[in-house]
Design a protein around this motif. Structure first.
Motif, mmCIF file in Angstrom:
data_model
loop_
_atom_site.group_PDB
_atom_site.id
_atom_site.type_symbol
_atom_site.label_atom_id
_atom_site.label_comp_id
_atom_site.label_asym_id
_atom_site.label_seq_id
_atom_site.Cartn_x
_atom_site.Cartn_y
_atom_site.Cartn_z
ATOM 1 N N VAL A 7 13.689 -2.764 -24.058
ATOM 2 C CA VAL A 7 14.490 -1.523 -23.387
ATOM 3 C C VAL A 7 14.519 -1.086 -22.162
ATOM 4 C CG1 VAL A 7 13.802 0.839 -24.077
ATOM 5 C CG2 VAL A 7 13.287 -0.454 -25.352
ATOM 6 N N LEU A 8 15.989 -0.850 -21.845
ATOM 7 C CA LEU A 8 16.430 -0.188 -20.166
ATOM 8 C C LEU A 8 16.663 1.021 -20.615
ATOM 9 C CD1 LEU A 8 17.712 -1.188 -17.504
ATOM 10 C CD2 LEU A 8 20.263 -1.383 -18.477
ATOM 11 N N GLU A 9 15.674 1.613 -19.603
ATOM 12 C CA GLU A 9 15.291 2.841 -19.370
ATOM 13 C C GLU A 9 15.827 3.405 -18.622
ATOM 14 O OE1 GLU A 9 16.195 7.046 -20.082
ATOM 15 O OE2 GLU A 9 16.363 5.963 -22.037
ATOM 16 N N ASP A 10 16.612 4.665 -17.120
ATOM 17 C CA ASP A 10 15.057 4.846 -16.778
ATOM 18 C C ASP A 10 14.875 6.352 -16.198
ATOM 19 O OD1 ASP A 10 17.762 6.079 -16.649
ATOM 20 O OD2 ASP A 10 17.885 6.647 -14.932
ATOM 21 N N ASP A 11 14.451 6.917 -17.277
ATOM 22 C CA ASP A 11 13.748 7.586 -17.644
ATOM 23 C C ASP A 11 12.337 7.044 -17.991
ATOM 24 O OD1 ASP A 11 11.701 9.823 -19.001
ATOM 25 O OD2 ASP A 11 14.044 10.916 -18.431
ATOM 26 N N GLU A 12 11.175 7.391 -16.896
ATOM 27 C CA GLU A 12 10.816 7.129 -17.076
ATOM 28 C C GLU A 12 9.602 7.955 -18.969
ATOM 29 O OE1 GLU A 12 6.035 6.786 -15.491
ATOM 30 O OE2 GLU A 12 7.647 7.149 -14.035
ATOM 31 N N ILE A 14 10.703 8.652 -21.658
ATOM 32 C CA ILE A 14 11.279 8.337 -22.833
ATOM 33 C C ILE A 14 10.538 7.152 -23.167
ATOM 34 C CG2 ILE A 14 13.455 7.875 -23.556
ATOM 35 C CD1 ILE A 14 15.239 9.764 -22.225
ATOM 36 N N ARG A 15 10.925 6.032 -21.820
ATOM 37 C CA ARG A 15 10.624 4.786 -21.479
ATOM 38 C C ARG A 15 8.762 4.318 -22.148
ATOM 39 N NH1 ARG A 15 12.132 3.535 -17.046
ATOM 40 N NH2 ARG A 15 9.682 3.477 -16.018
ATOM 41 N N TYR A 16 8.318 5.540 -21.956
ATOM 42 C CA TYR A 16 6.945 5.969 -22.491
ATOM 43 C C TYR A 16 6.779 5.547 -23.888
ATOM 44 C CZ TYR A 16 2.298 7.201 -23.443
ATOM 45 O OH TYR A 16 1.109 7.604 -23.474
ATOM 46 N N ILE A 17 7.827 6.918 -23.988
ATOM 47 C CA ILE A 17 7.569 7.089 -25.903
ATOM 48 C C ILE A 17 8.503 6.012 -26.528
ATOM 49 C CG2 ILE A 17 8.272 8.465 -27.183
ATOM 50 C CD1 ILE A 17 8.623 11.054 -24.842
ATOM 51 N N ILE A 18 9.256 5.616 -26.376
ATOM 52 C CA ILE A 18 9.319 4.270 -27.425
ATOM 53 C C ILE A 18 9.421 3.048 -26.202
ATOM 54 C CG2 ILE A 18 11.393 3.002 -27.309
ATOM 55 C CD1 ILE A 18 13.917 5.122 -25.652
ATOM 56 N N GLY A 19 8.148 3.357 -25.698
ATOM 57 C CA GLY A 19 7.334 2.413 -25.880
ATOM 58 C C GLY A 19 6.569 2.554 -27.307
ATOM 59 N N VAL A 20 5.740 3.313 -26.344
ATOM 60 C CA VAL A 20 4.809 3.817 -27.725
ATOM 61 C C VAL A 20 5.055 3.317 -28.926
ATOM 62 C CG1 VAL A 20 2.544 5.470 -28.280
ATOM 63 C CG2 VAL A 20 3.110 5.077 -26.259
ATOM 64 N N LEU A 21 6.769 3.908 -29.356
ATOM 65 C CA LEU A 21 6.230 4.201 -30.752
ATOM 66 C C LEU A 21 7.061 2.732 -30.872
ATOM 67 C CD1 LEU A 21 8.204 5.512 -32.541
ATOM 68 C CD2 LEU A 21 10.213 5.064 -31.404
ATOM 69 N N LEU A 22 7.636 2.032 -30.597
ATOM 70 C CA LEU A 22 7.957 0.453 -30.833
ATOM 71 C C LEU A 22 6.443 -0.941 -30.958
ATOM 72 C CD1 LEU A 22 10.754 0.239 -29.326
ATOM 73 C CD2 LEU A 22 10.429 0.772 -31.441
ATOM 74 N N LYS A 23 5.751 -0.120 -30.413
ATOM 75 C CA LYS A 23 4.482 -0.997 -30.236
ATOM 76 C C LYS A 23 3.358 -0.411 -31.213
ATOM 77 C CE LYS A 23 3.001 -1.894 -25.275
ATOM 78 N NZ LYS A 23 2.803 -1.708 -24.170
ATOM 79 N N ASP A 24 3.367 0.774 -31.615
ATOM 80 C CA ASP A 24 2.957 1.135 -33.158
ATOM 81 C C ASP A 24 3.463 0.685 -34.058
ATOM 82 O OD1 ASP A 24 1.058 2.556 -31.308
ATOM 83 O OD2 ASP A 24 2.041 4.887 -32.595
ATOM 84 N N GLU A 25 4.868 0.255 -34.197
ATOM 85 C CA GLU A 25 5.372 -0.430 -35.574
ATOM 86 C C GLU A 25 6.000 -1.875 -35.174
ATOM 87 O OE1 GLU A 25 7.400 1.222 -37.646
ATOM 88 O OE2 GLU A 25 6.609 3.045 -36.434
ATOM 89 N N GLY A 26 4.500 -2.210 -34.715
ATOM 90 C CA GLY A 26 4.924 -3.975 -33.493
ATOM 91 C C GLY A 26 5.549 -4.958 -33.531
ATOM 92 N N GLN A 30 9.688 -5.119 -23.820
ATOM 93 C CA GLN A 30 9.756 -5.801 -22.781
ATOM 94 C C GLN A 30 10.556 -4.313 -21.822
ATOM 95 O OE1 GLN A 30 12.793 -9.223 -23.079
ATOM 96 N NE2 GLN A 30 11.361 -10.104 -21.571
ATOM 97 N N LEU A 31 10.205 -3.737 -20.508
ATOM 98 C CA LEU A 31 10.974 -2.294 -20.244
ATOM 99 C C LEU A 31 11.086 -2.571 -19.307
ATOM 100 C CD1 LEU A 31 7.692 -0.431 -21.299
ATOM 101 C CD2 LEU A 31 9.663 -0.830 -22.518
ATOM 102 N N SER A 32 12.684 -2.235 -18.876
ATOM 103 C CA SER A 32 13.286 -1.985 -17.699
ATOM 104 C C SER A 32 13.777 -0.745 -17.250
ATOM 105 C CB SER A 32 14.183 -3.044 -17.299
ATOM 106 O OG SER A 32 13.882 -4.666 -18.294
ATOM 107 N N SER A 33 13.728 -0.728 -15.808
ATOM 108 C CA SER A 33 14.706 0.611 -15.001
ATOM 109 C C SER A 33 15.714 0.535 -15.013
ATOM 110 C CB SER A 33 13.321 1.892 -14.668
ATOM 111 O OG SER A 33 12.896 1.030 -13.199
ATOM 112 N N SER A 34 16.066 -0.784 -14.693
ATOM 113 C CA SER A 34 17.368 -0.561 -13.701
ATOM 114 C C SER A 34 17.606 -1.954 -14.422
ATOM 115 C CB SER A 34 16.973 -0.906 -12.127
ATOM 116 O OG SER A 34 16.461 -2.521 -12.254
ATOM 117 N N PHE A 35 18.947 -2.578 -14.297
ATOM 118 C CA PHE A 35 19.590 -3.816 -14.613
ATOM 119 C C PHE A 35 18.784 -4.860 -13.913
ATOM 120 C CE2 PHE A 35 23.695 -5.831 -15.130
ATOM 121 C CZ PHE A 35 23.867 -6.650 -16.015
#
Length: 120
Positions: A7-12, A14-26, A30-35
């Protein structure tokens, strides 16, 4: 086998929400805030799916999508582009994105879109 999503997302937040969501899905994440950070992490491992925000500090998600789709090592990996501006939808598809998600997004909807790409 566990699927890895980058996930490439600079908004901390949104990155956190997506991270929790996808971890819960199994999924493994990998999270990045820049290219630059994404490119650095690709040296270690290649994901099964990319989720790219359009507006990031060091680039445009649609340009990054084009770069990933033109690279022999990543061109086969599905890419979902996210943006709060729906004018980016057509540009994202033209850049090679496999799917597009508008922000704000519904959590169940994003999971369905990710699963659809990973089951192809």
């Amino acid at each position: 086998m566990i699927k890895r999503i980058h996930v490439l997302e600079d908004d901390e937040d949104i990155r956190y929400i997506i991270g929790v969501l996808l971890k819960d899905e199994g999924y493994e994440l990998q999270l990045s805030s820049s290219f630059a950070e994404l490119k650095s992490k690709l040296k270690d491992s290649v994901p099964d799916l990319f989720i790219l925000d359009v507006m990031i500090p060091d680039g445009d998600g649609t340009d990054i999508c084009t770069d990933l789709k033109s690279d022999p090592f990543t061109k086969h990996i599905p890419i979902i582009v996210m943006s709060a501006n729906d004018q980016n939808k057509q540009k994202s598809i033209e850049a090679g994105a496999n799917d597009y998600i508008s922000k704000p997004f519904d959590i169940d909807y994003i999971v369905k879109r990710i699963n659809a790409q990973l089951l192809k």
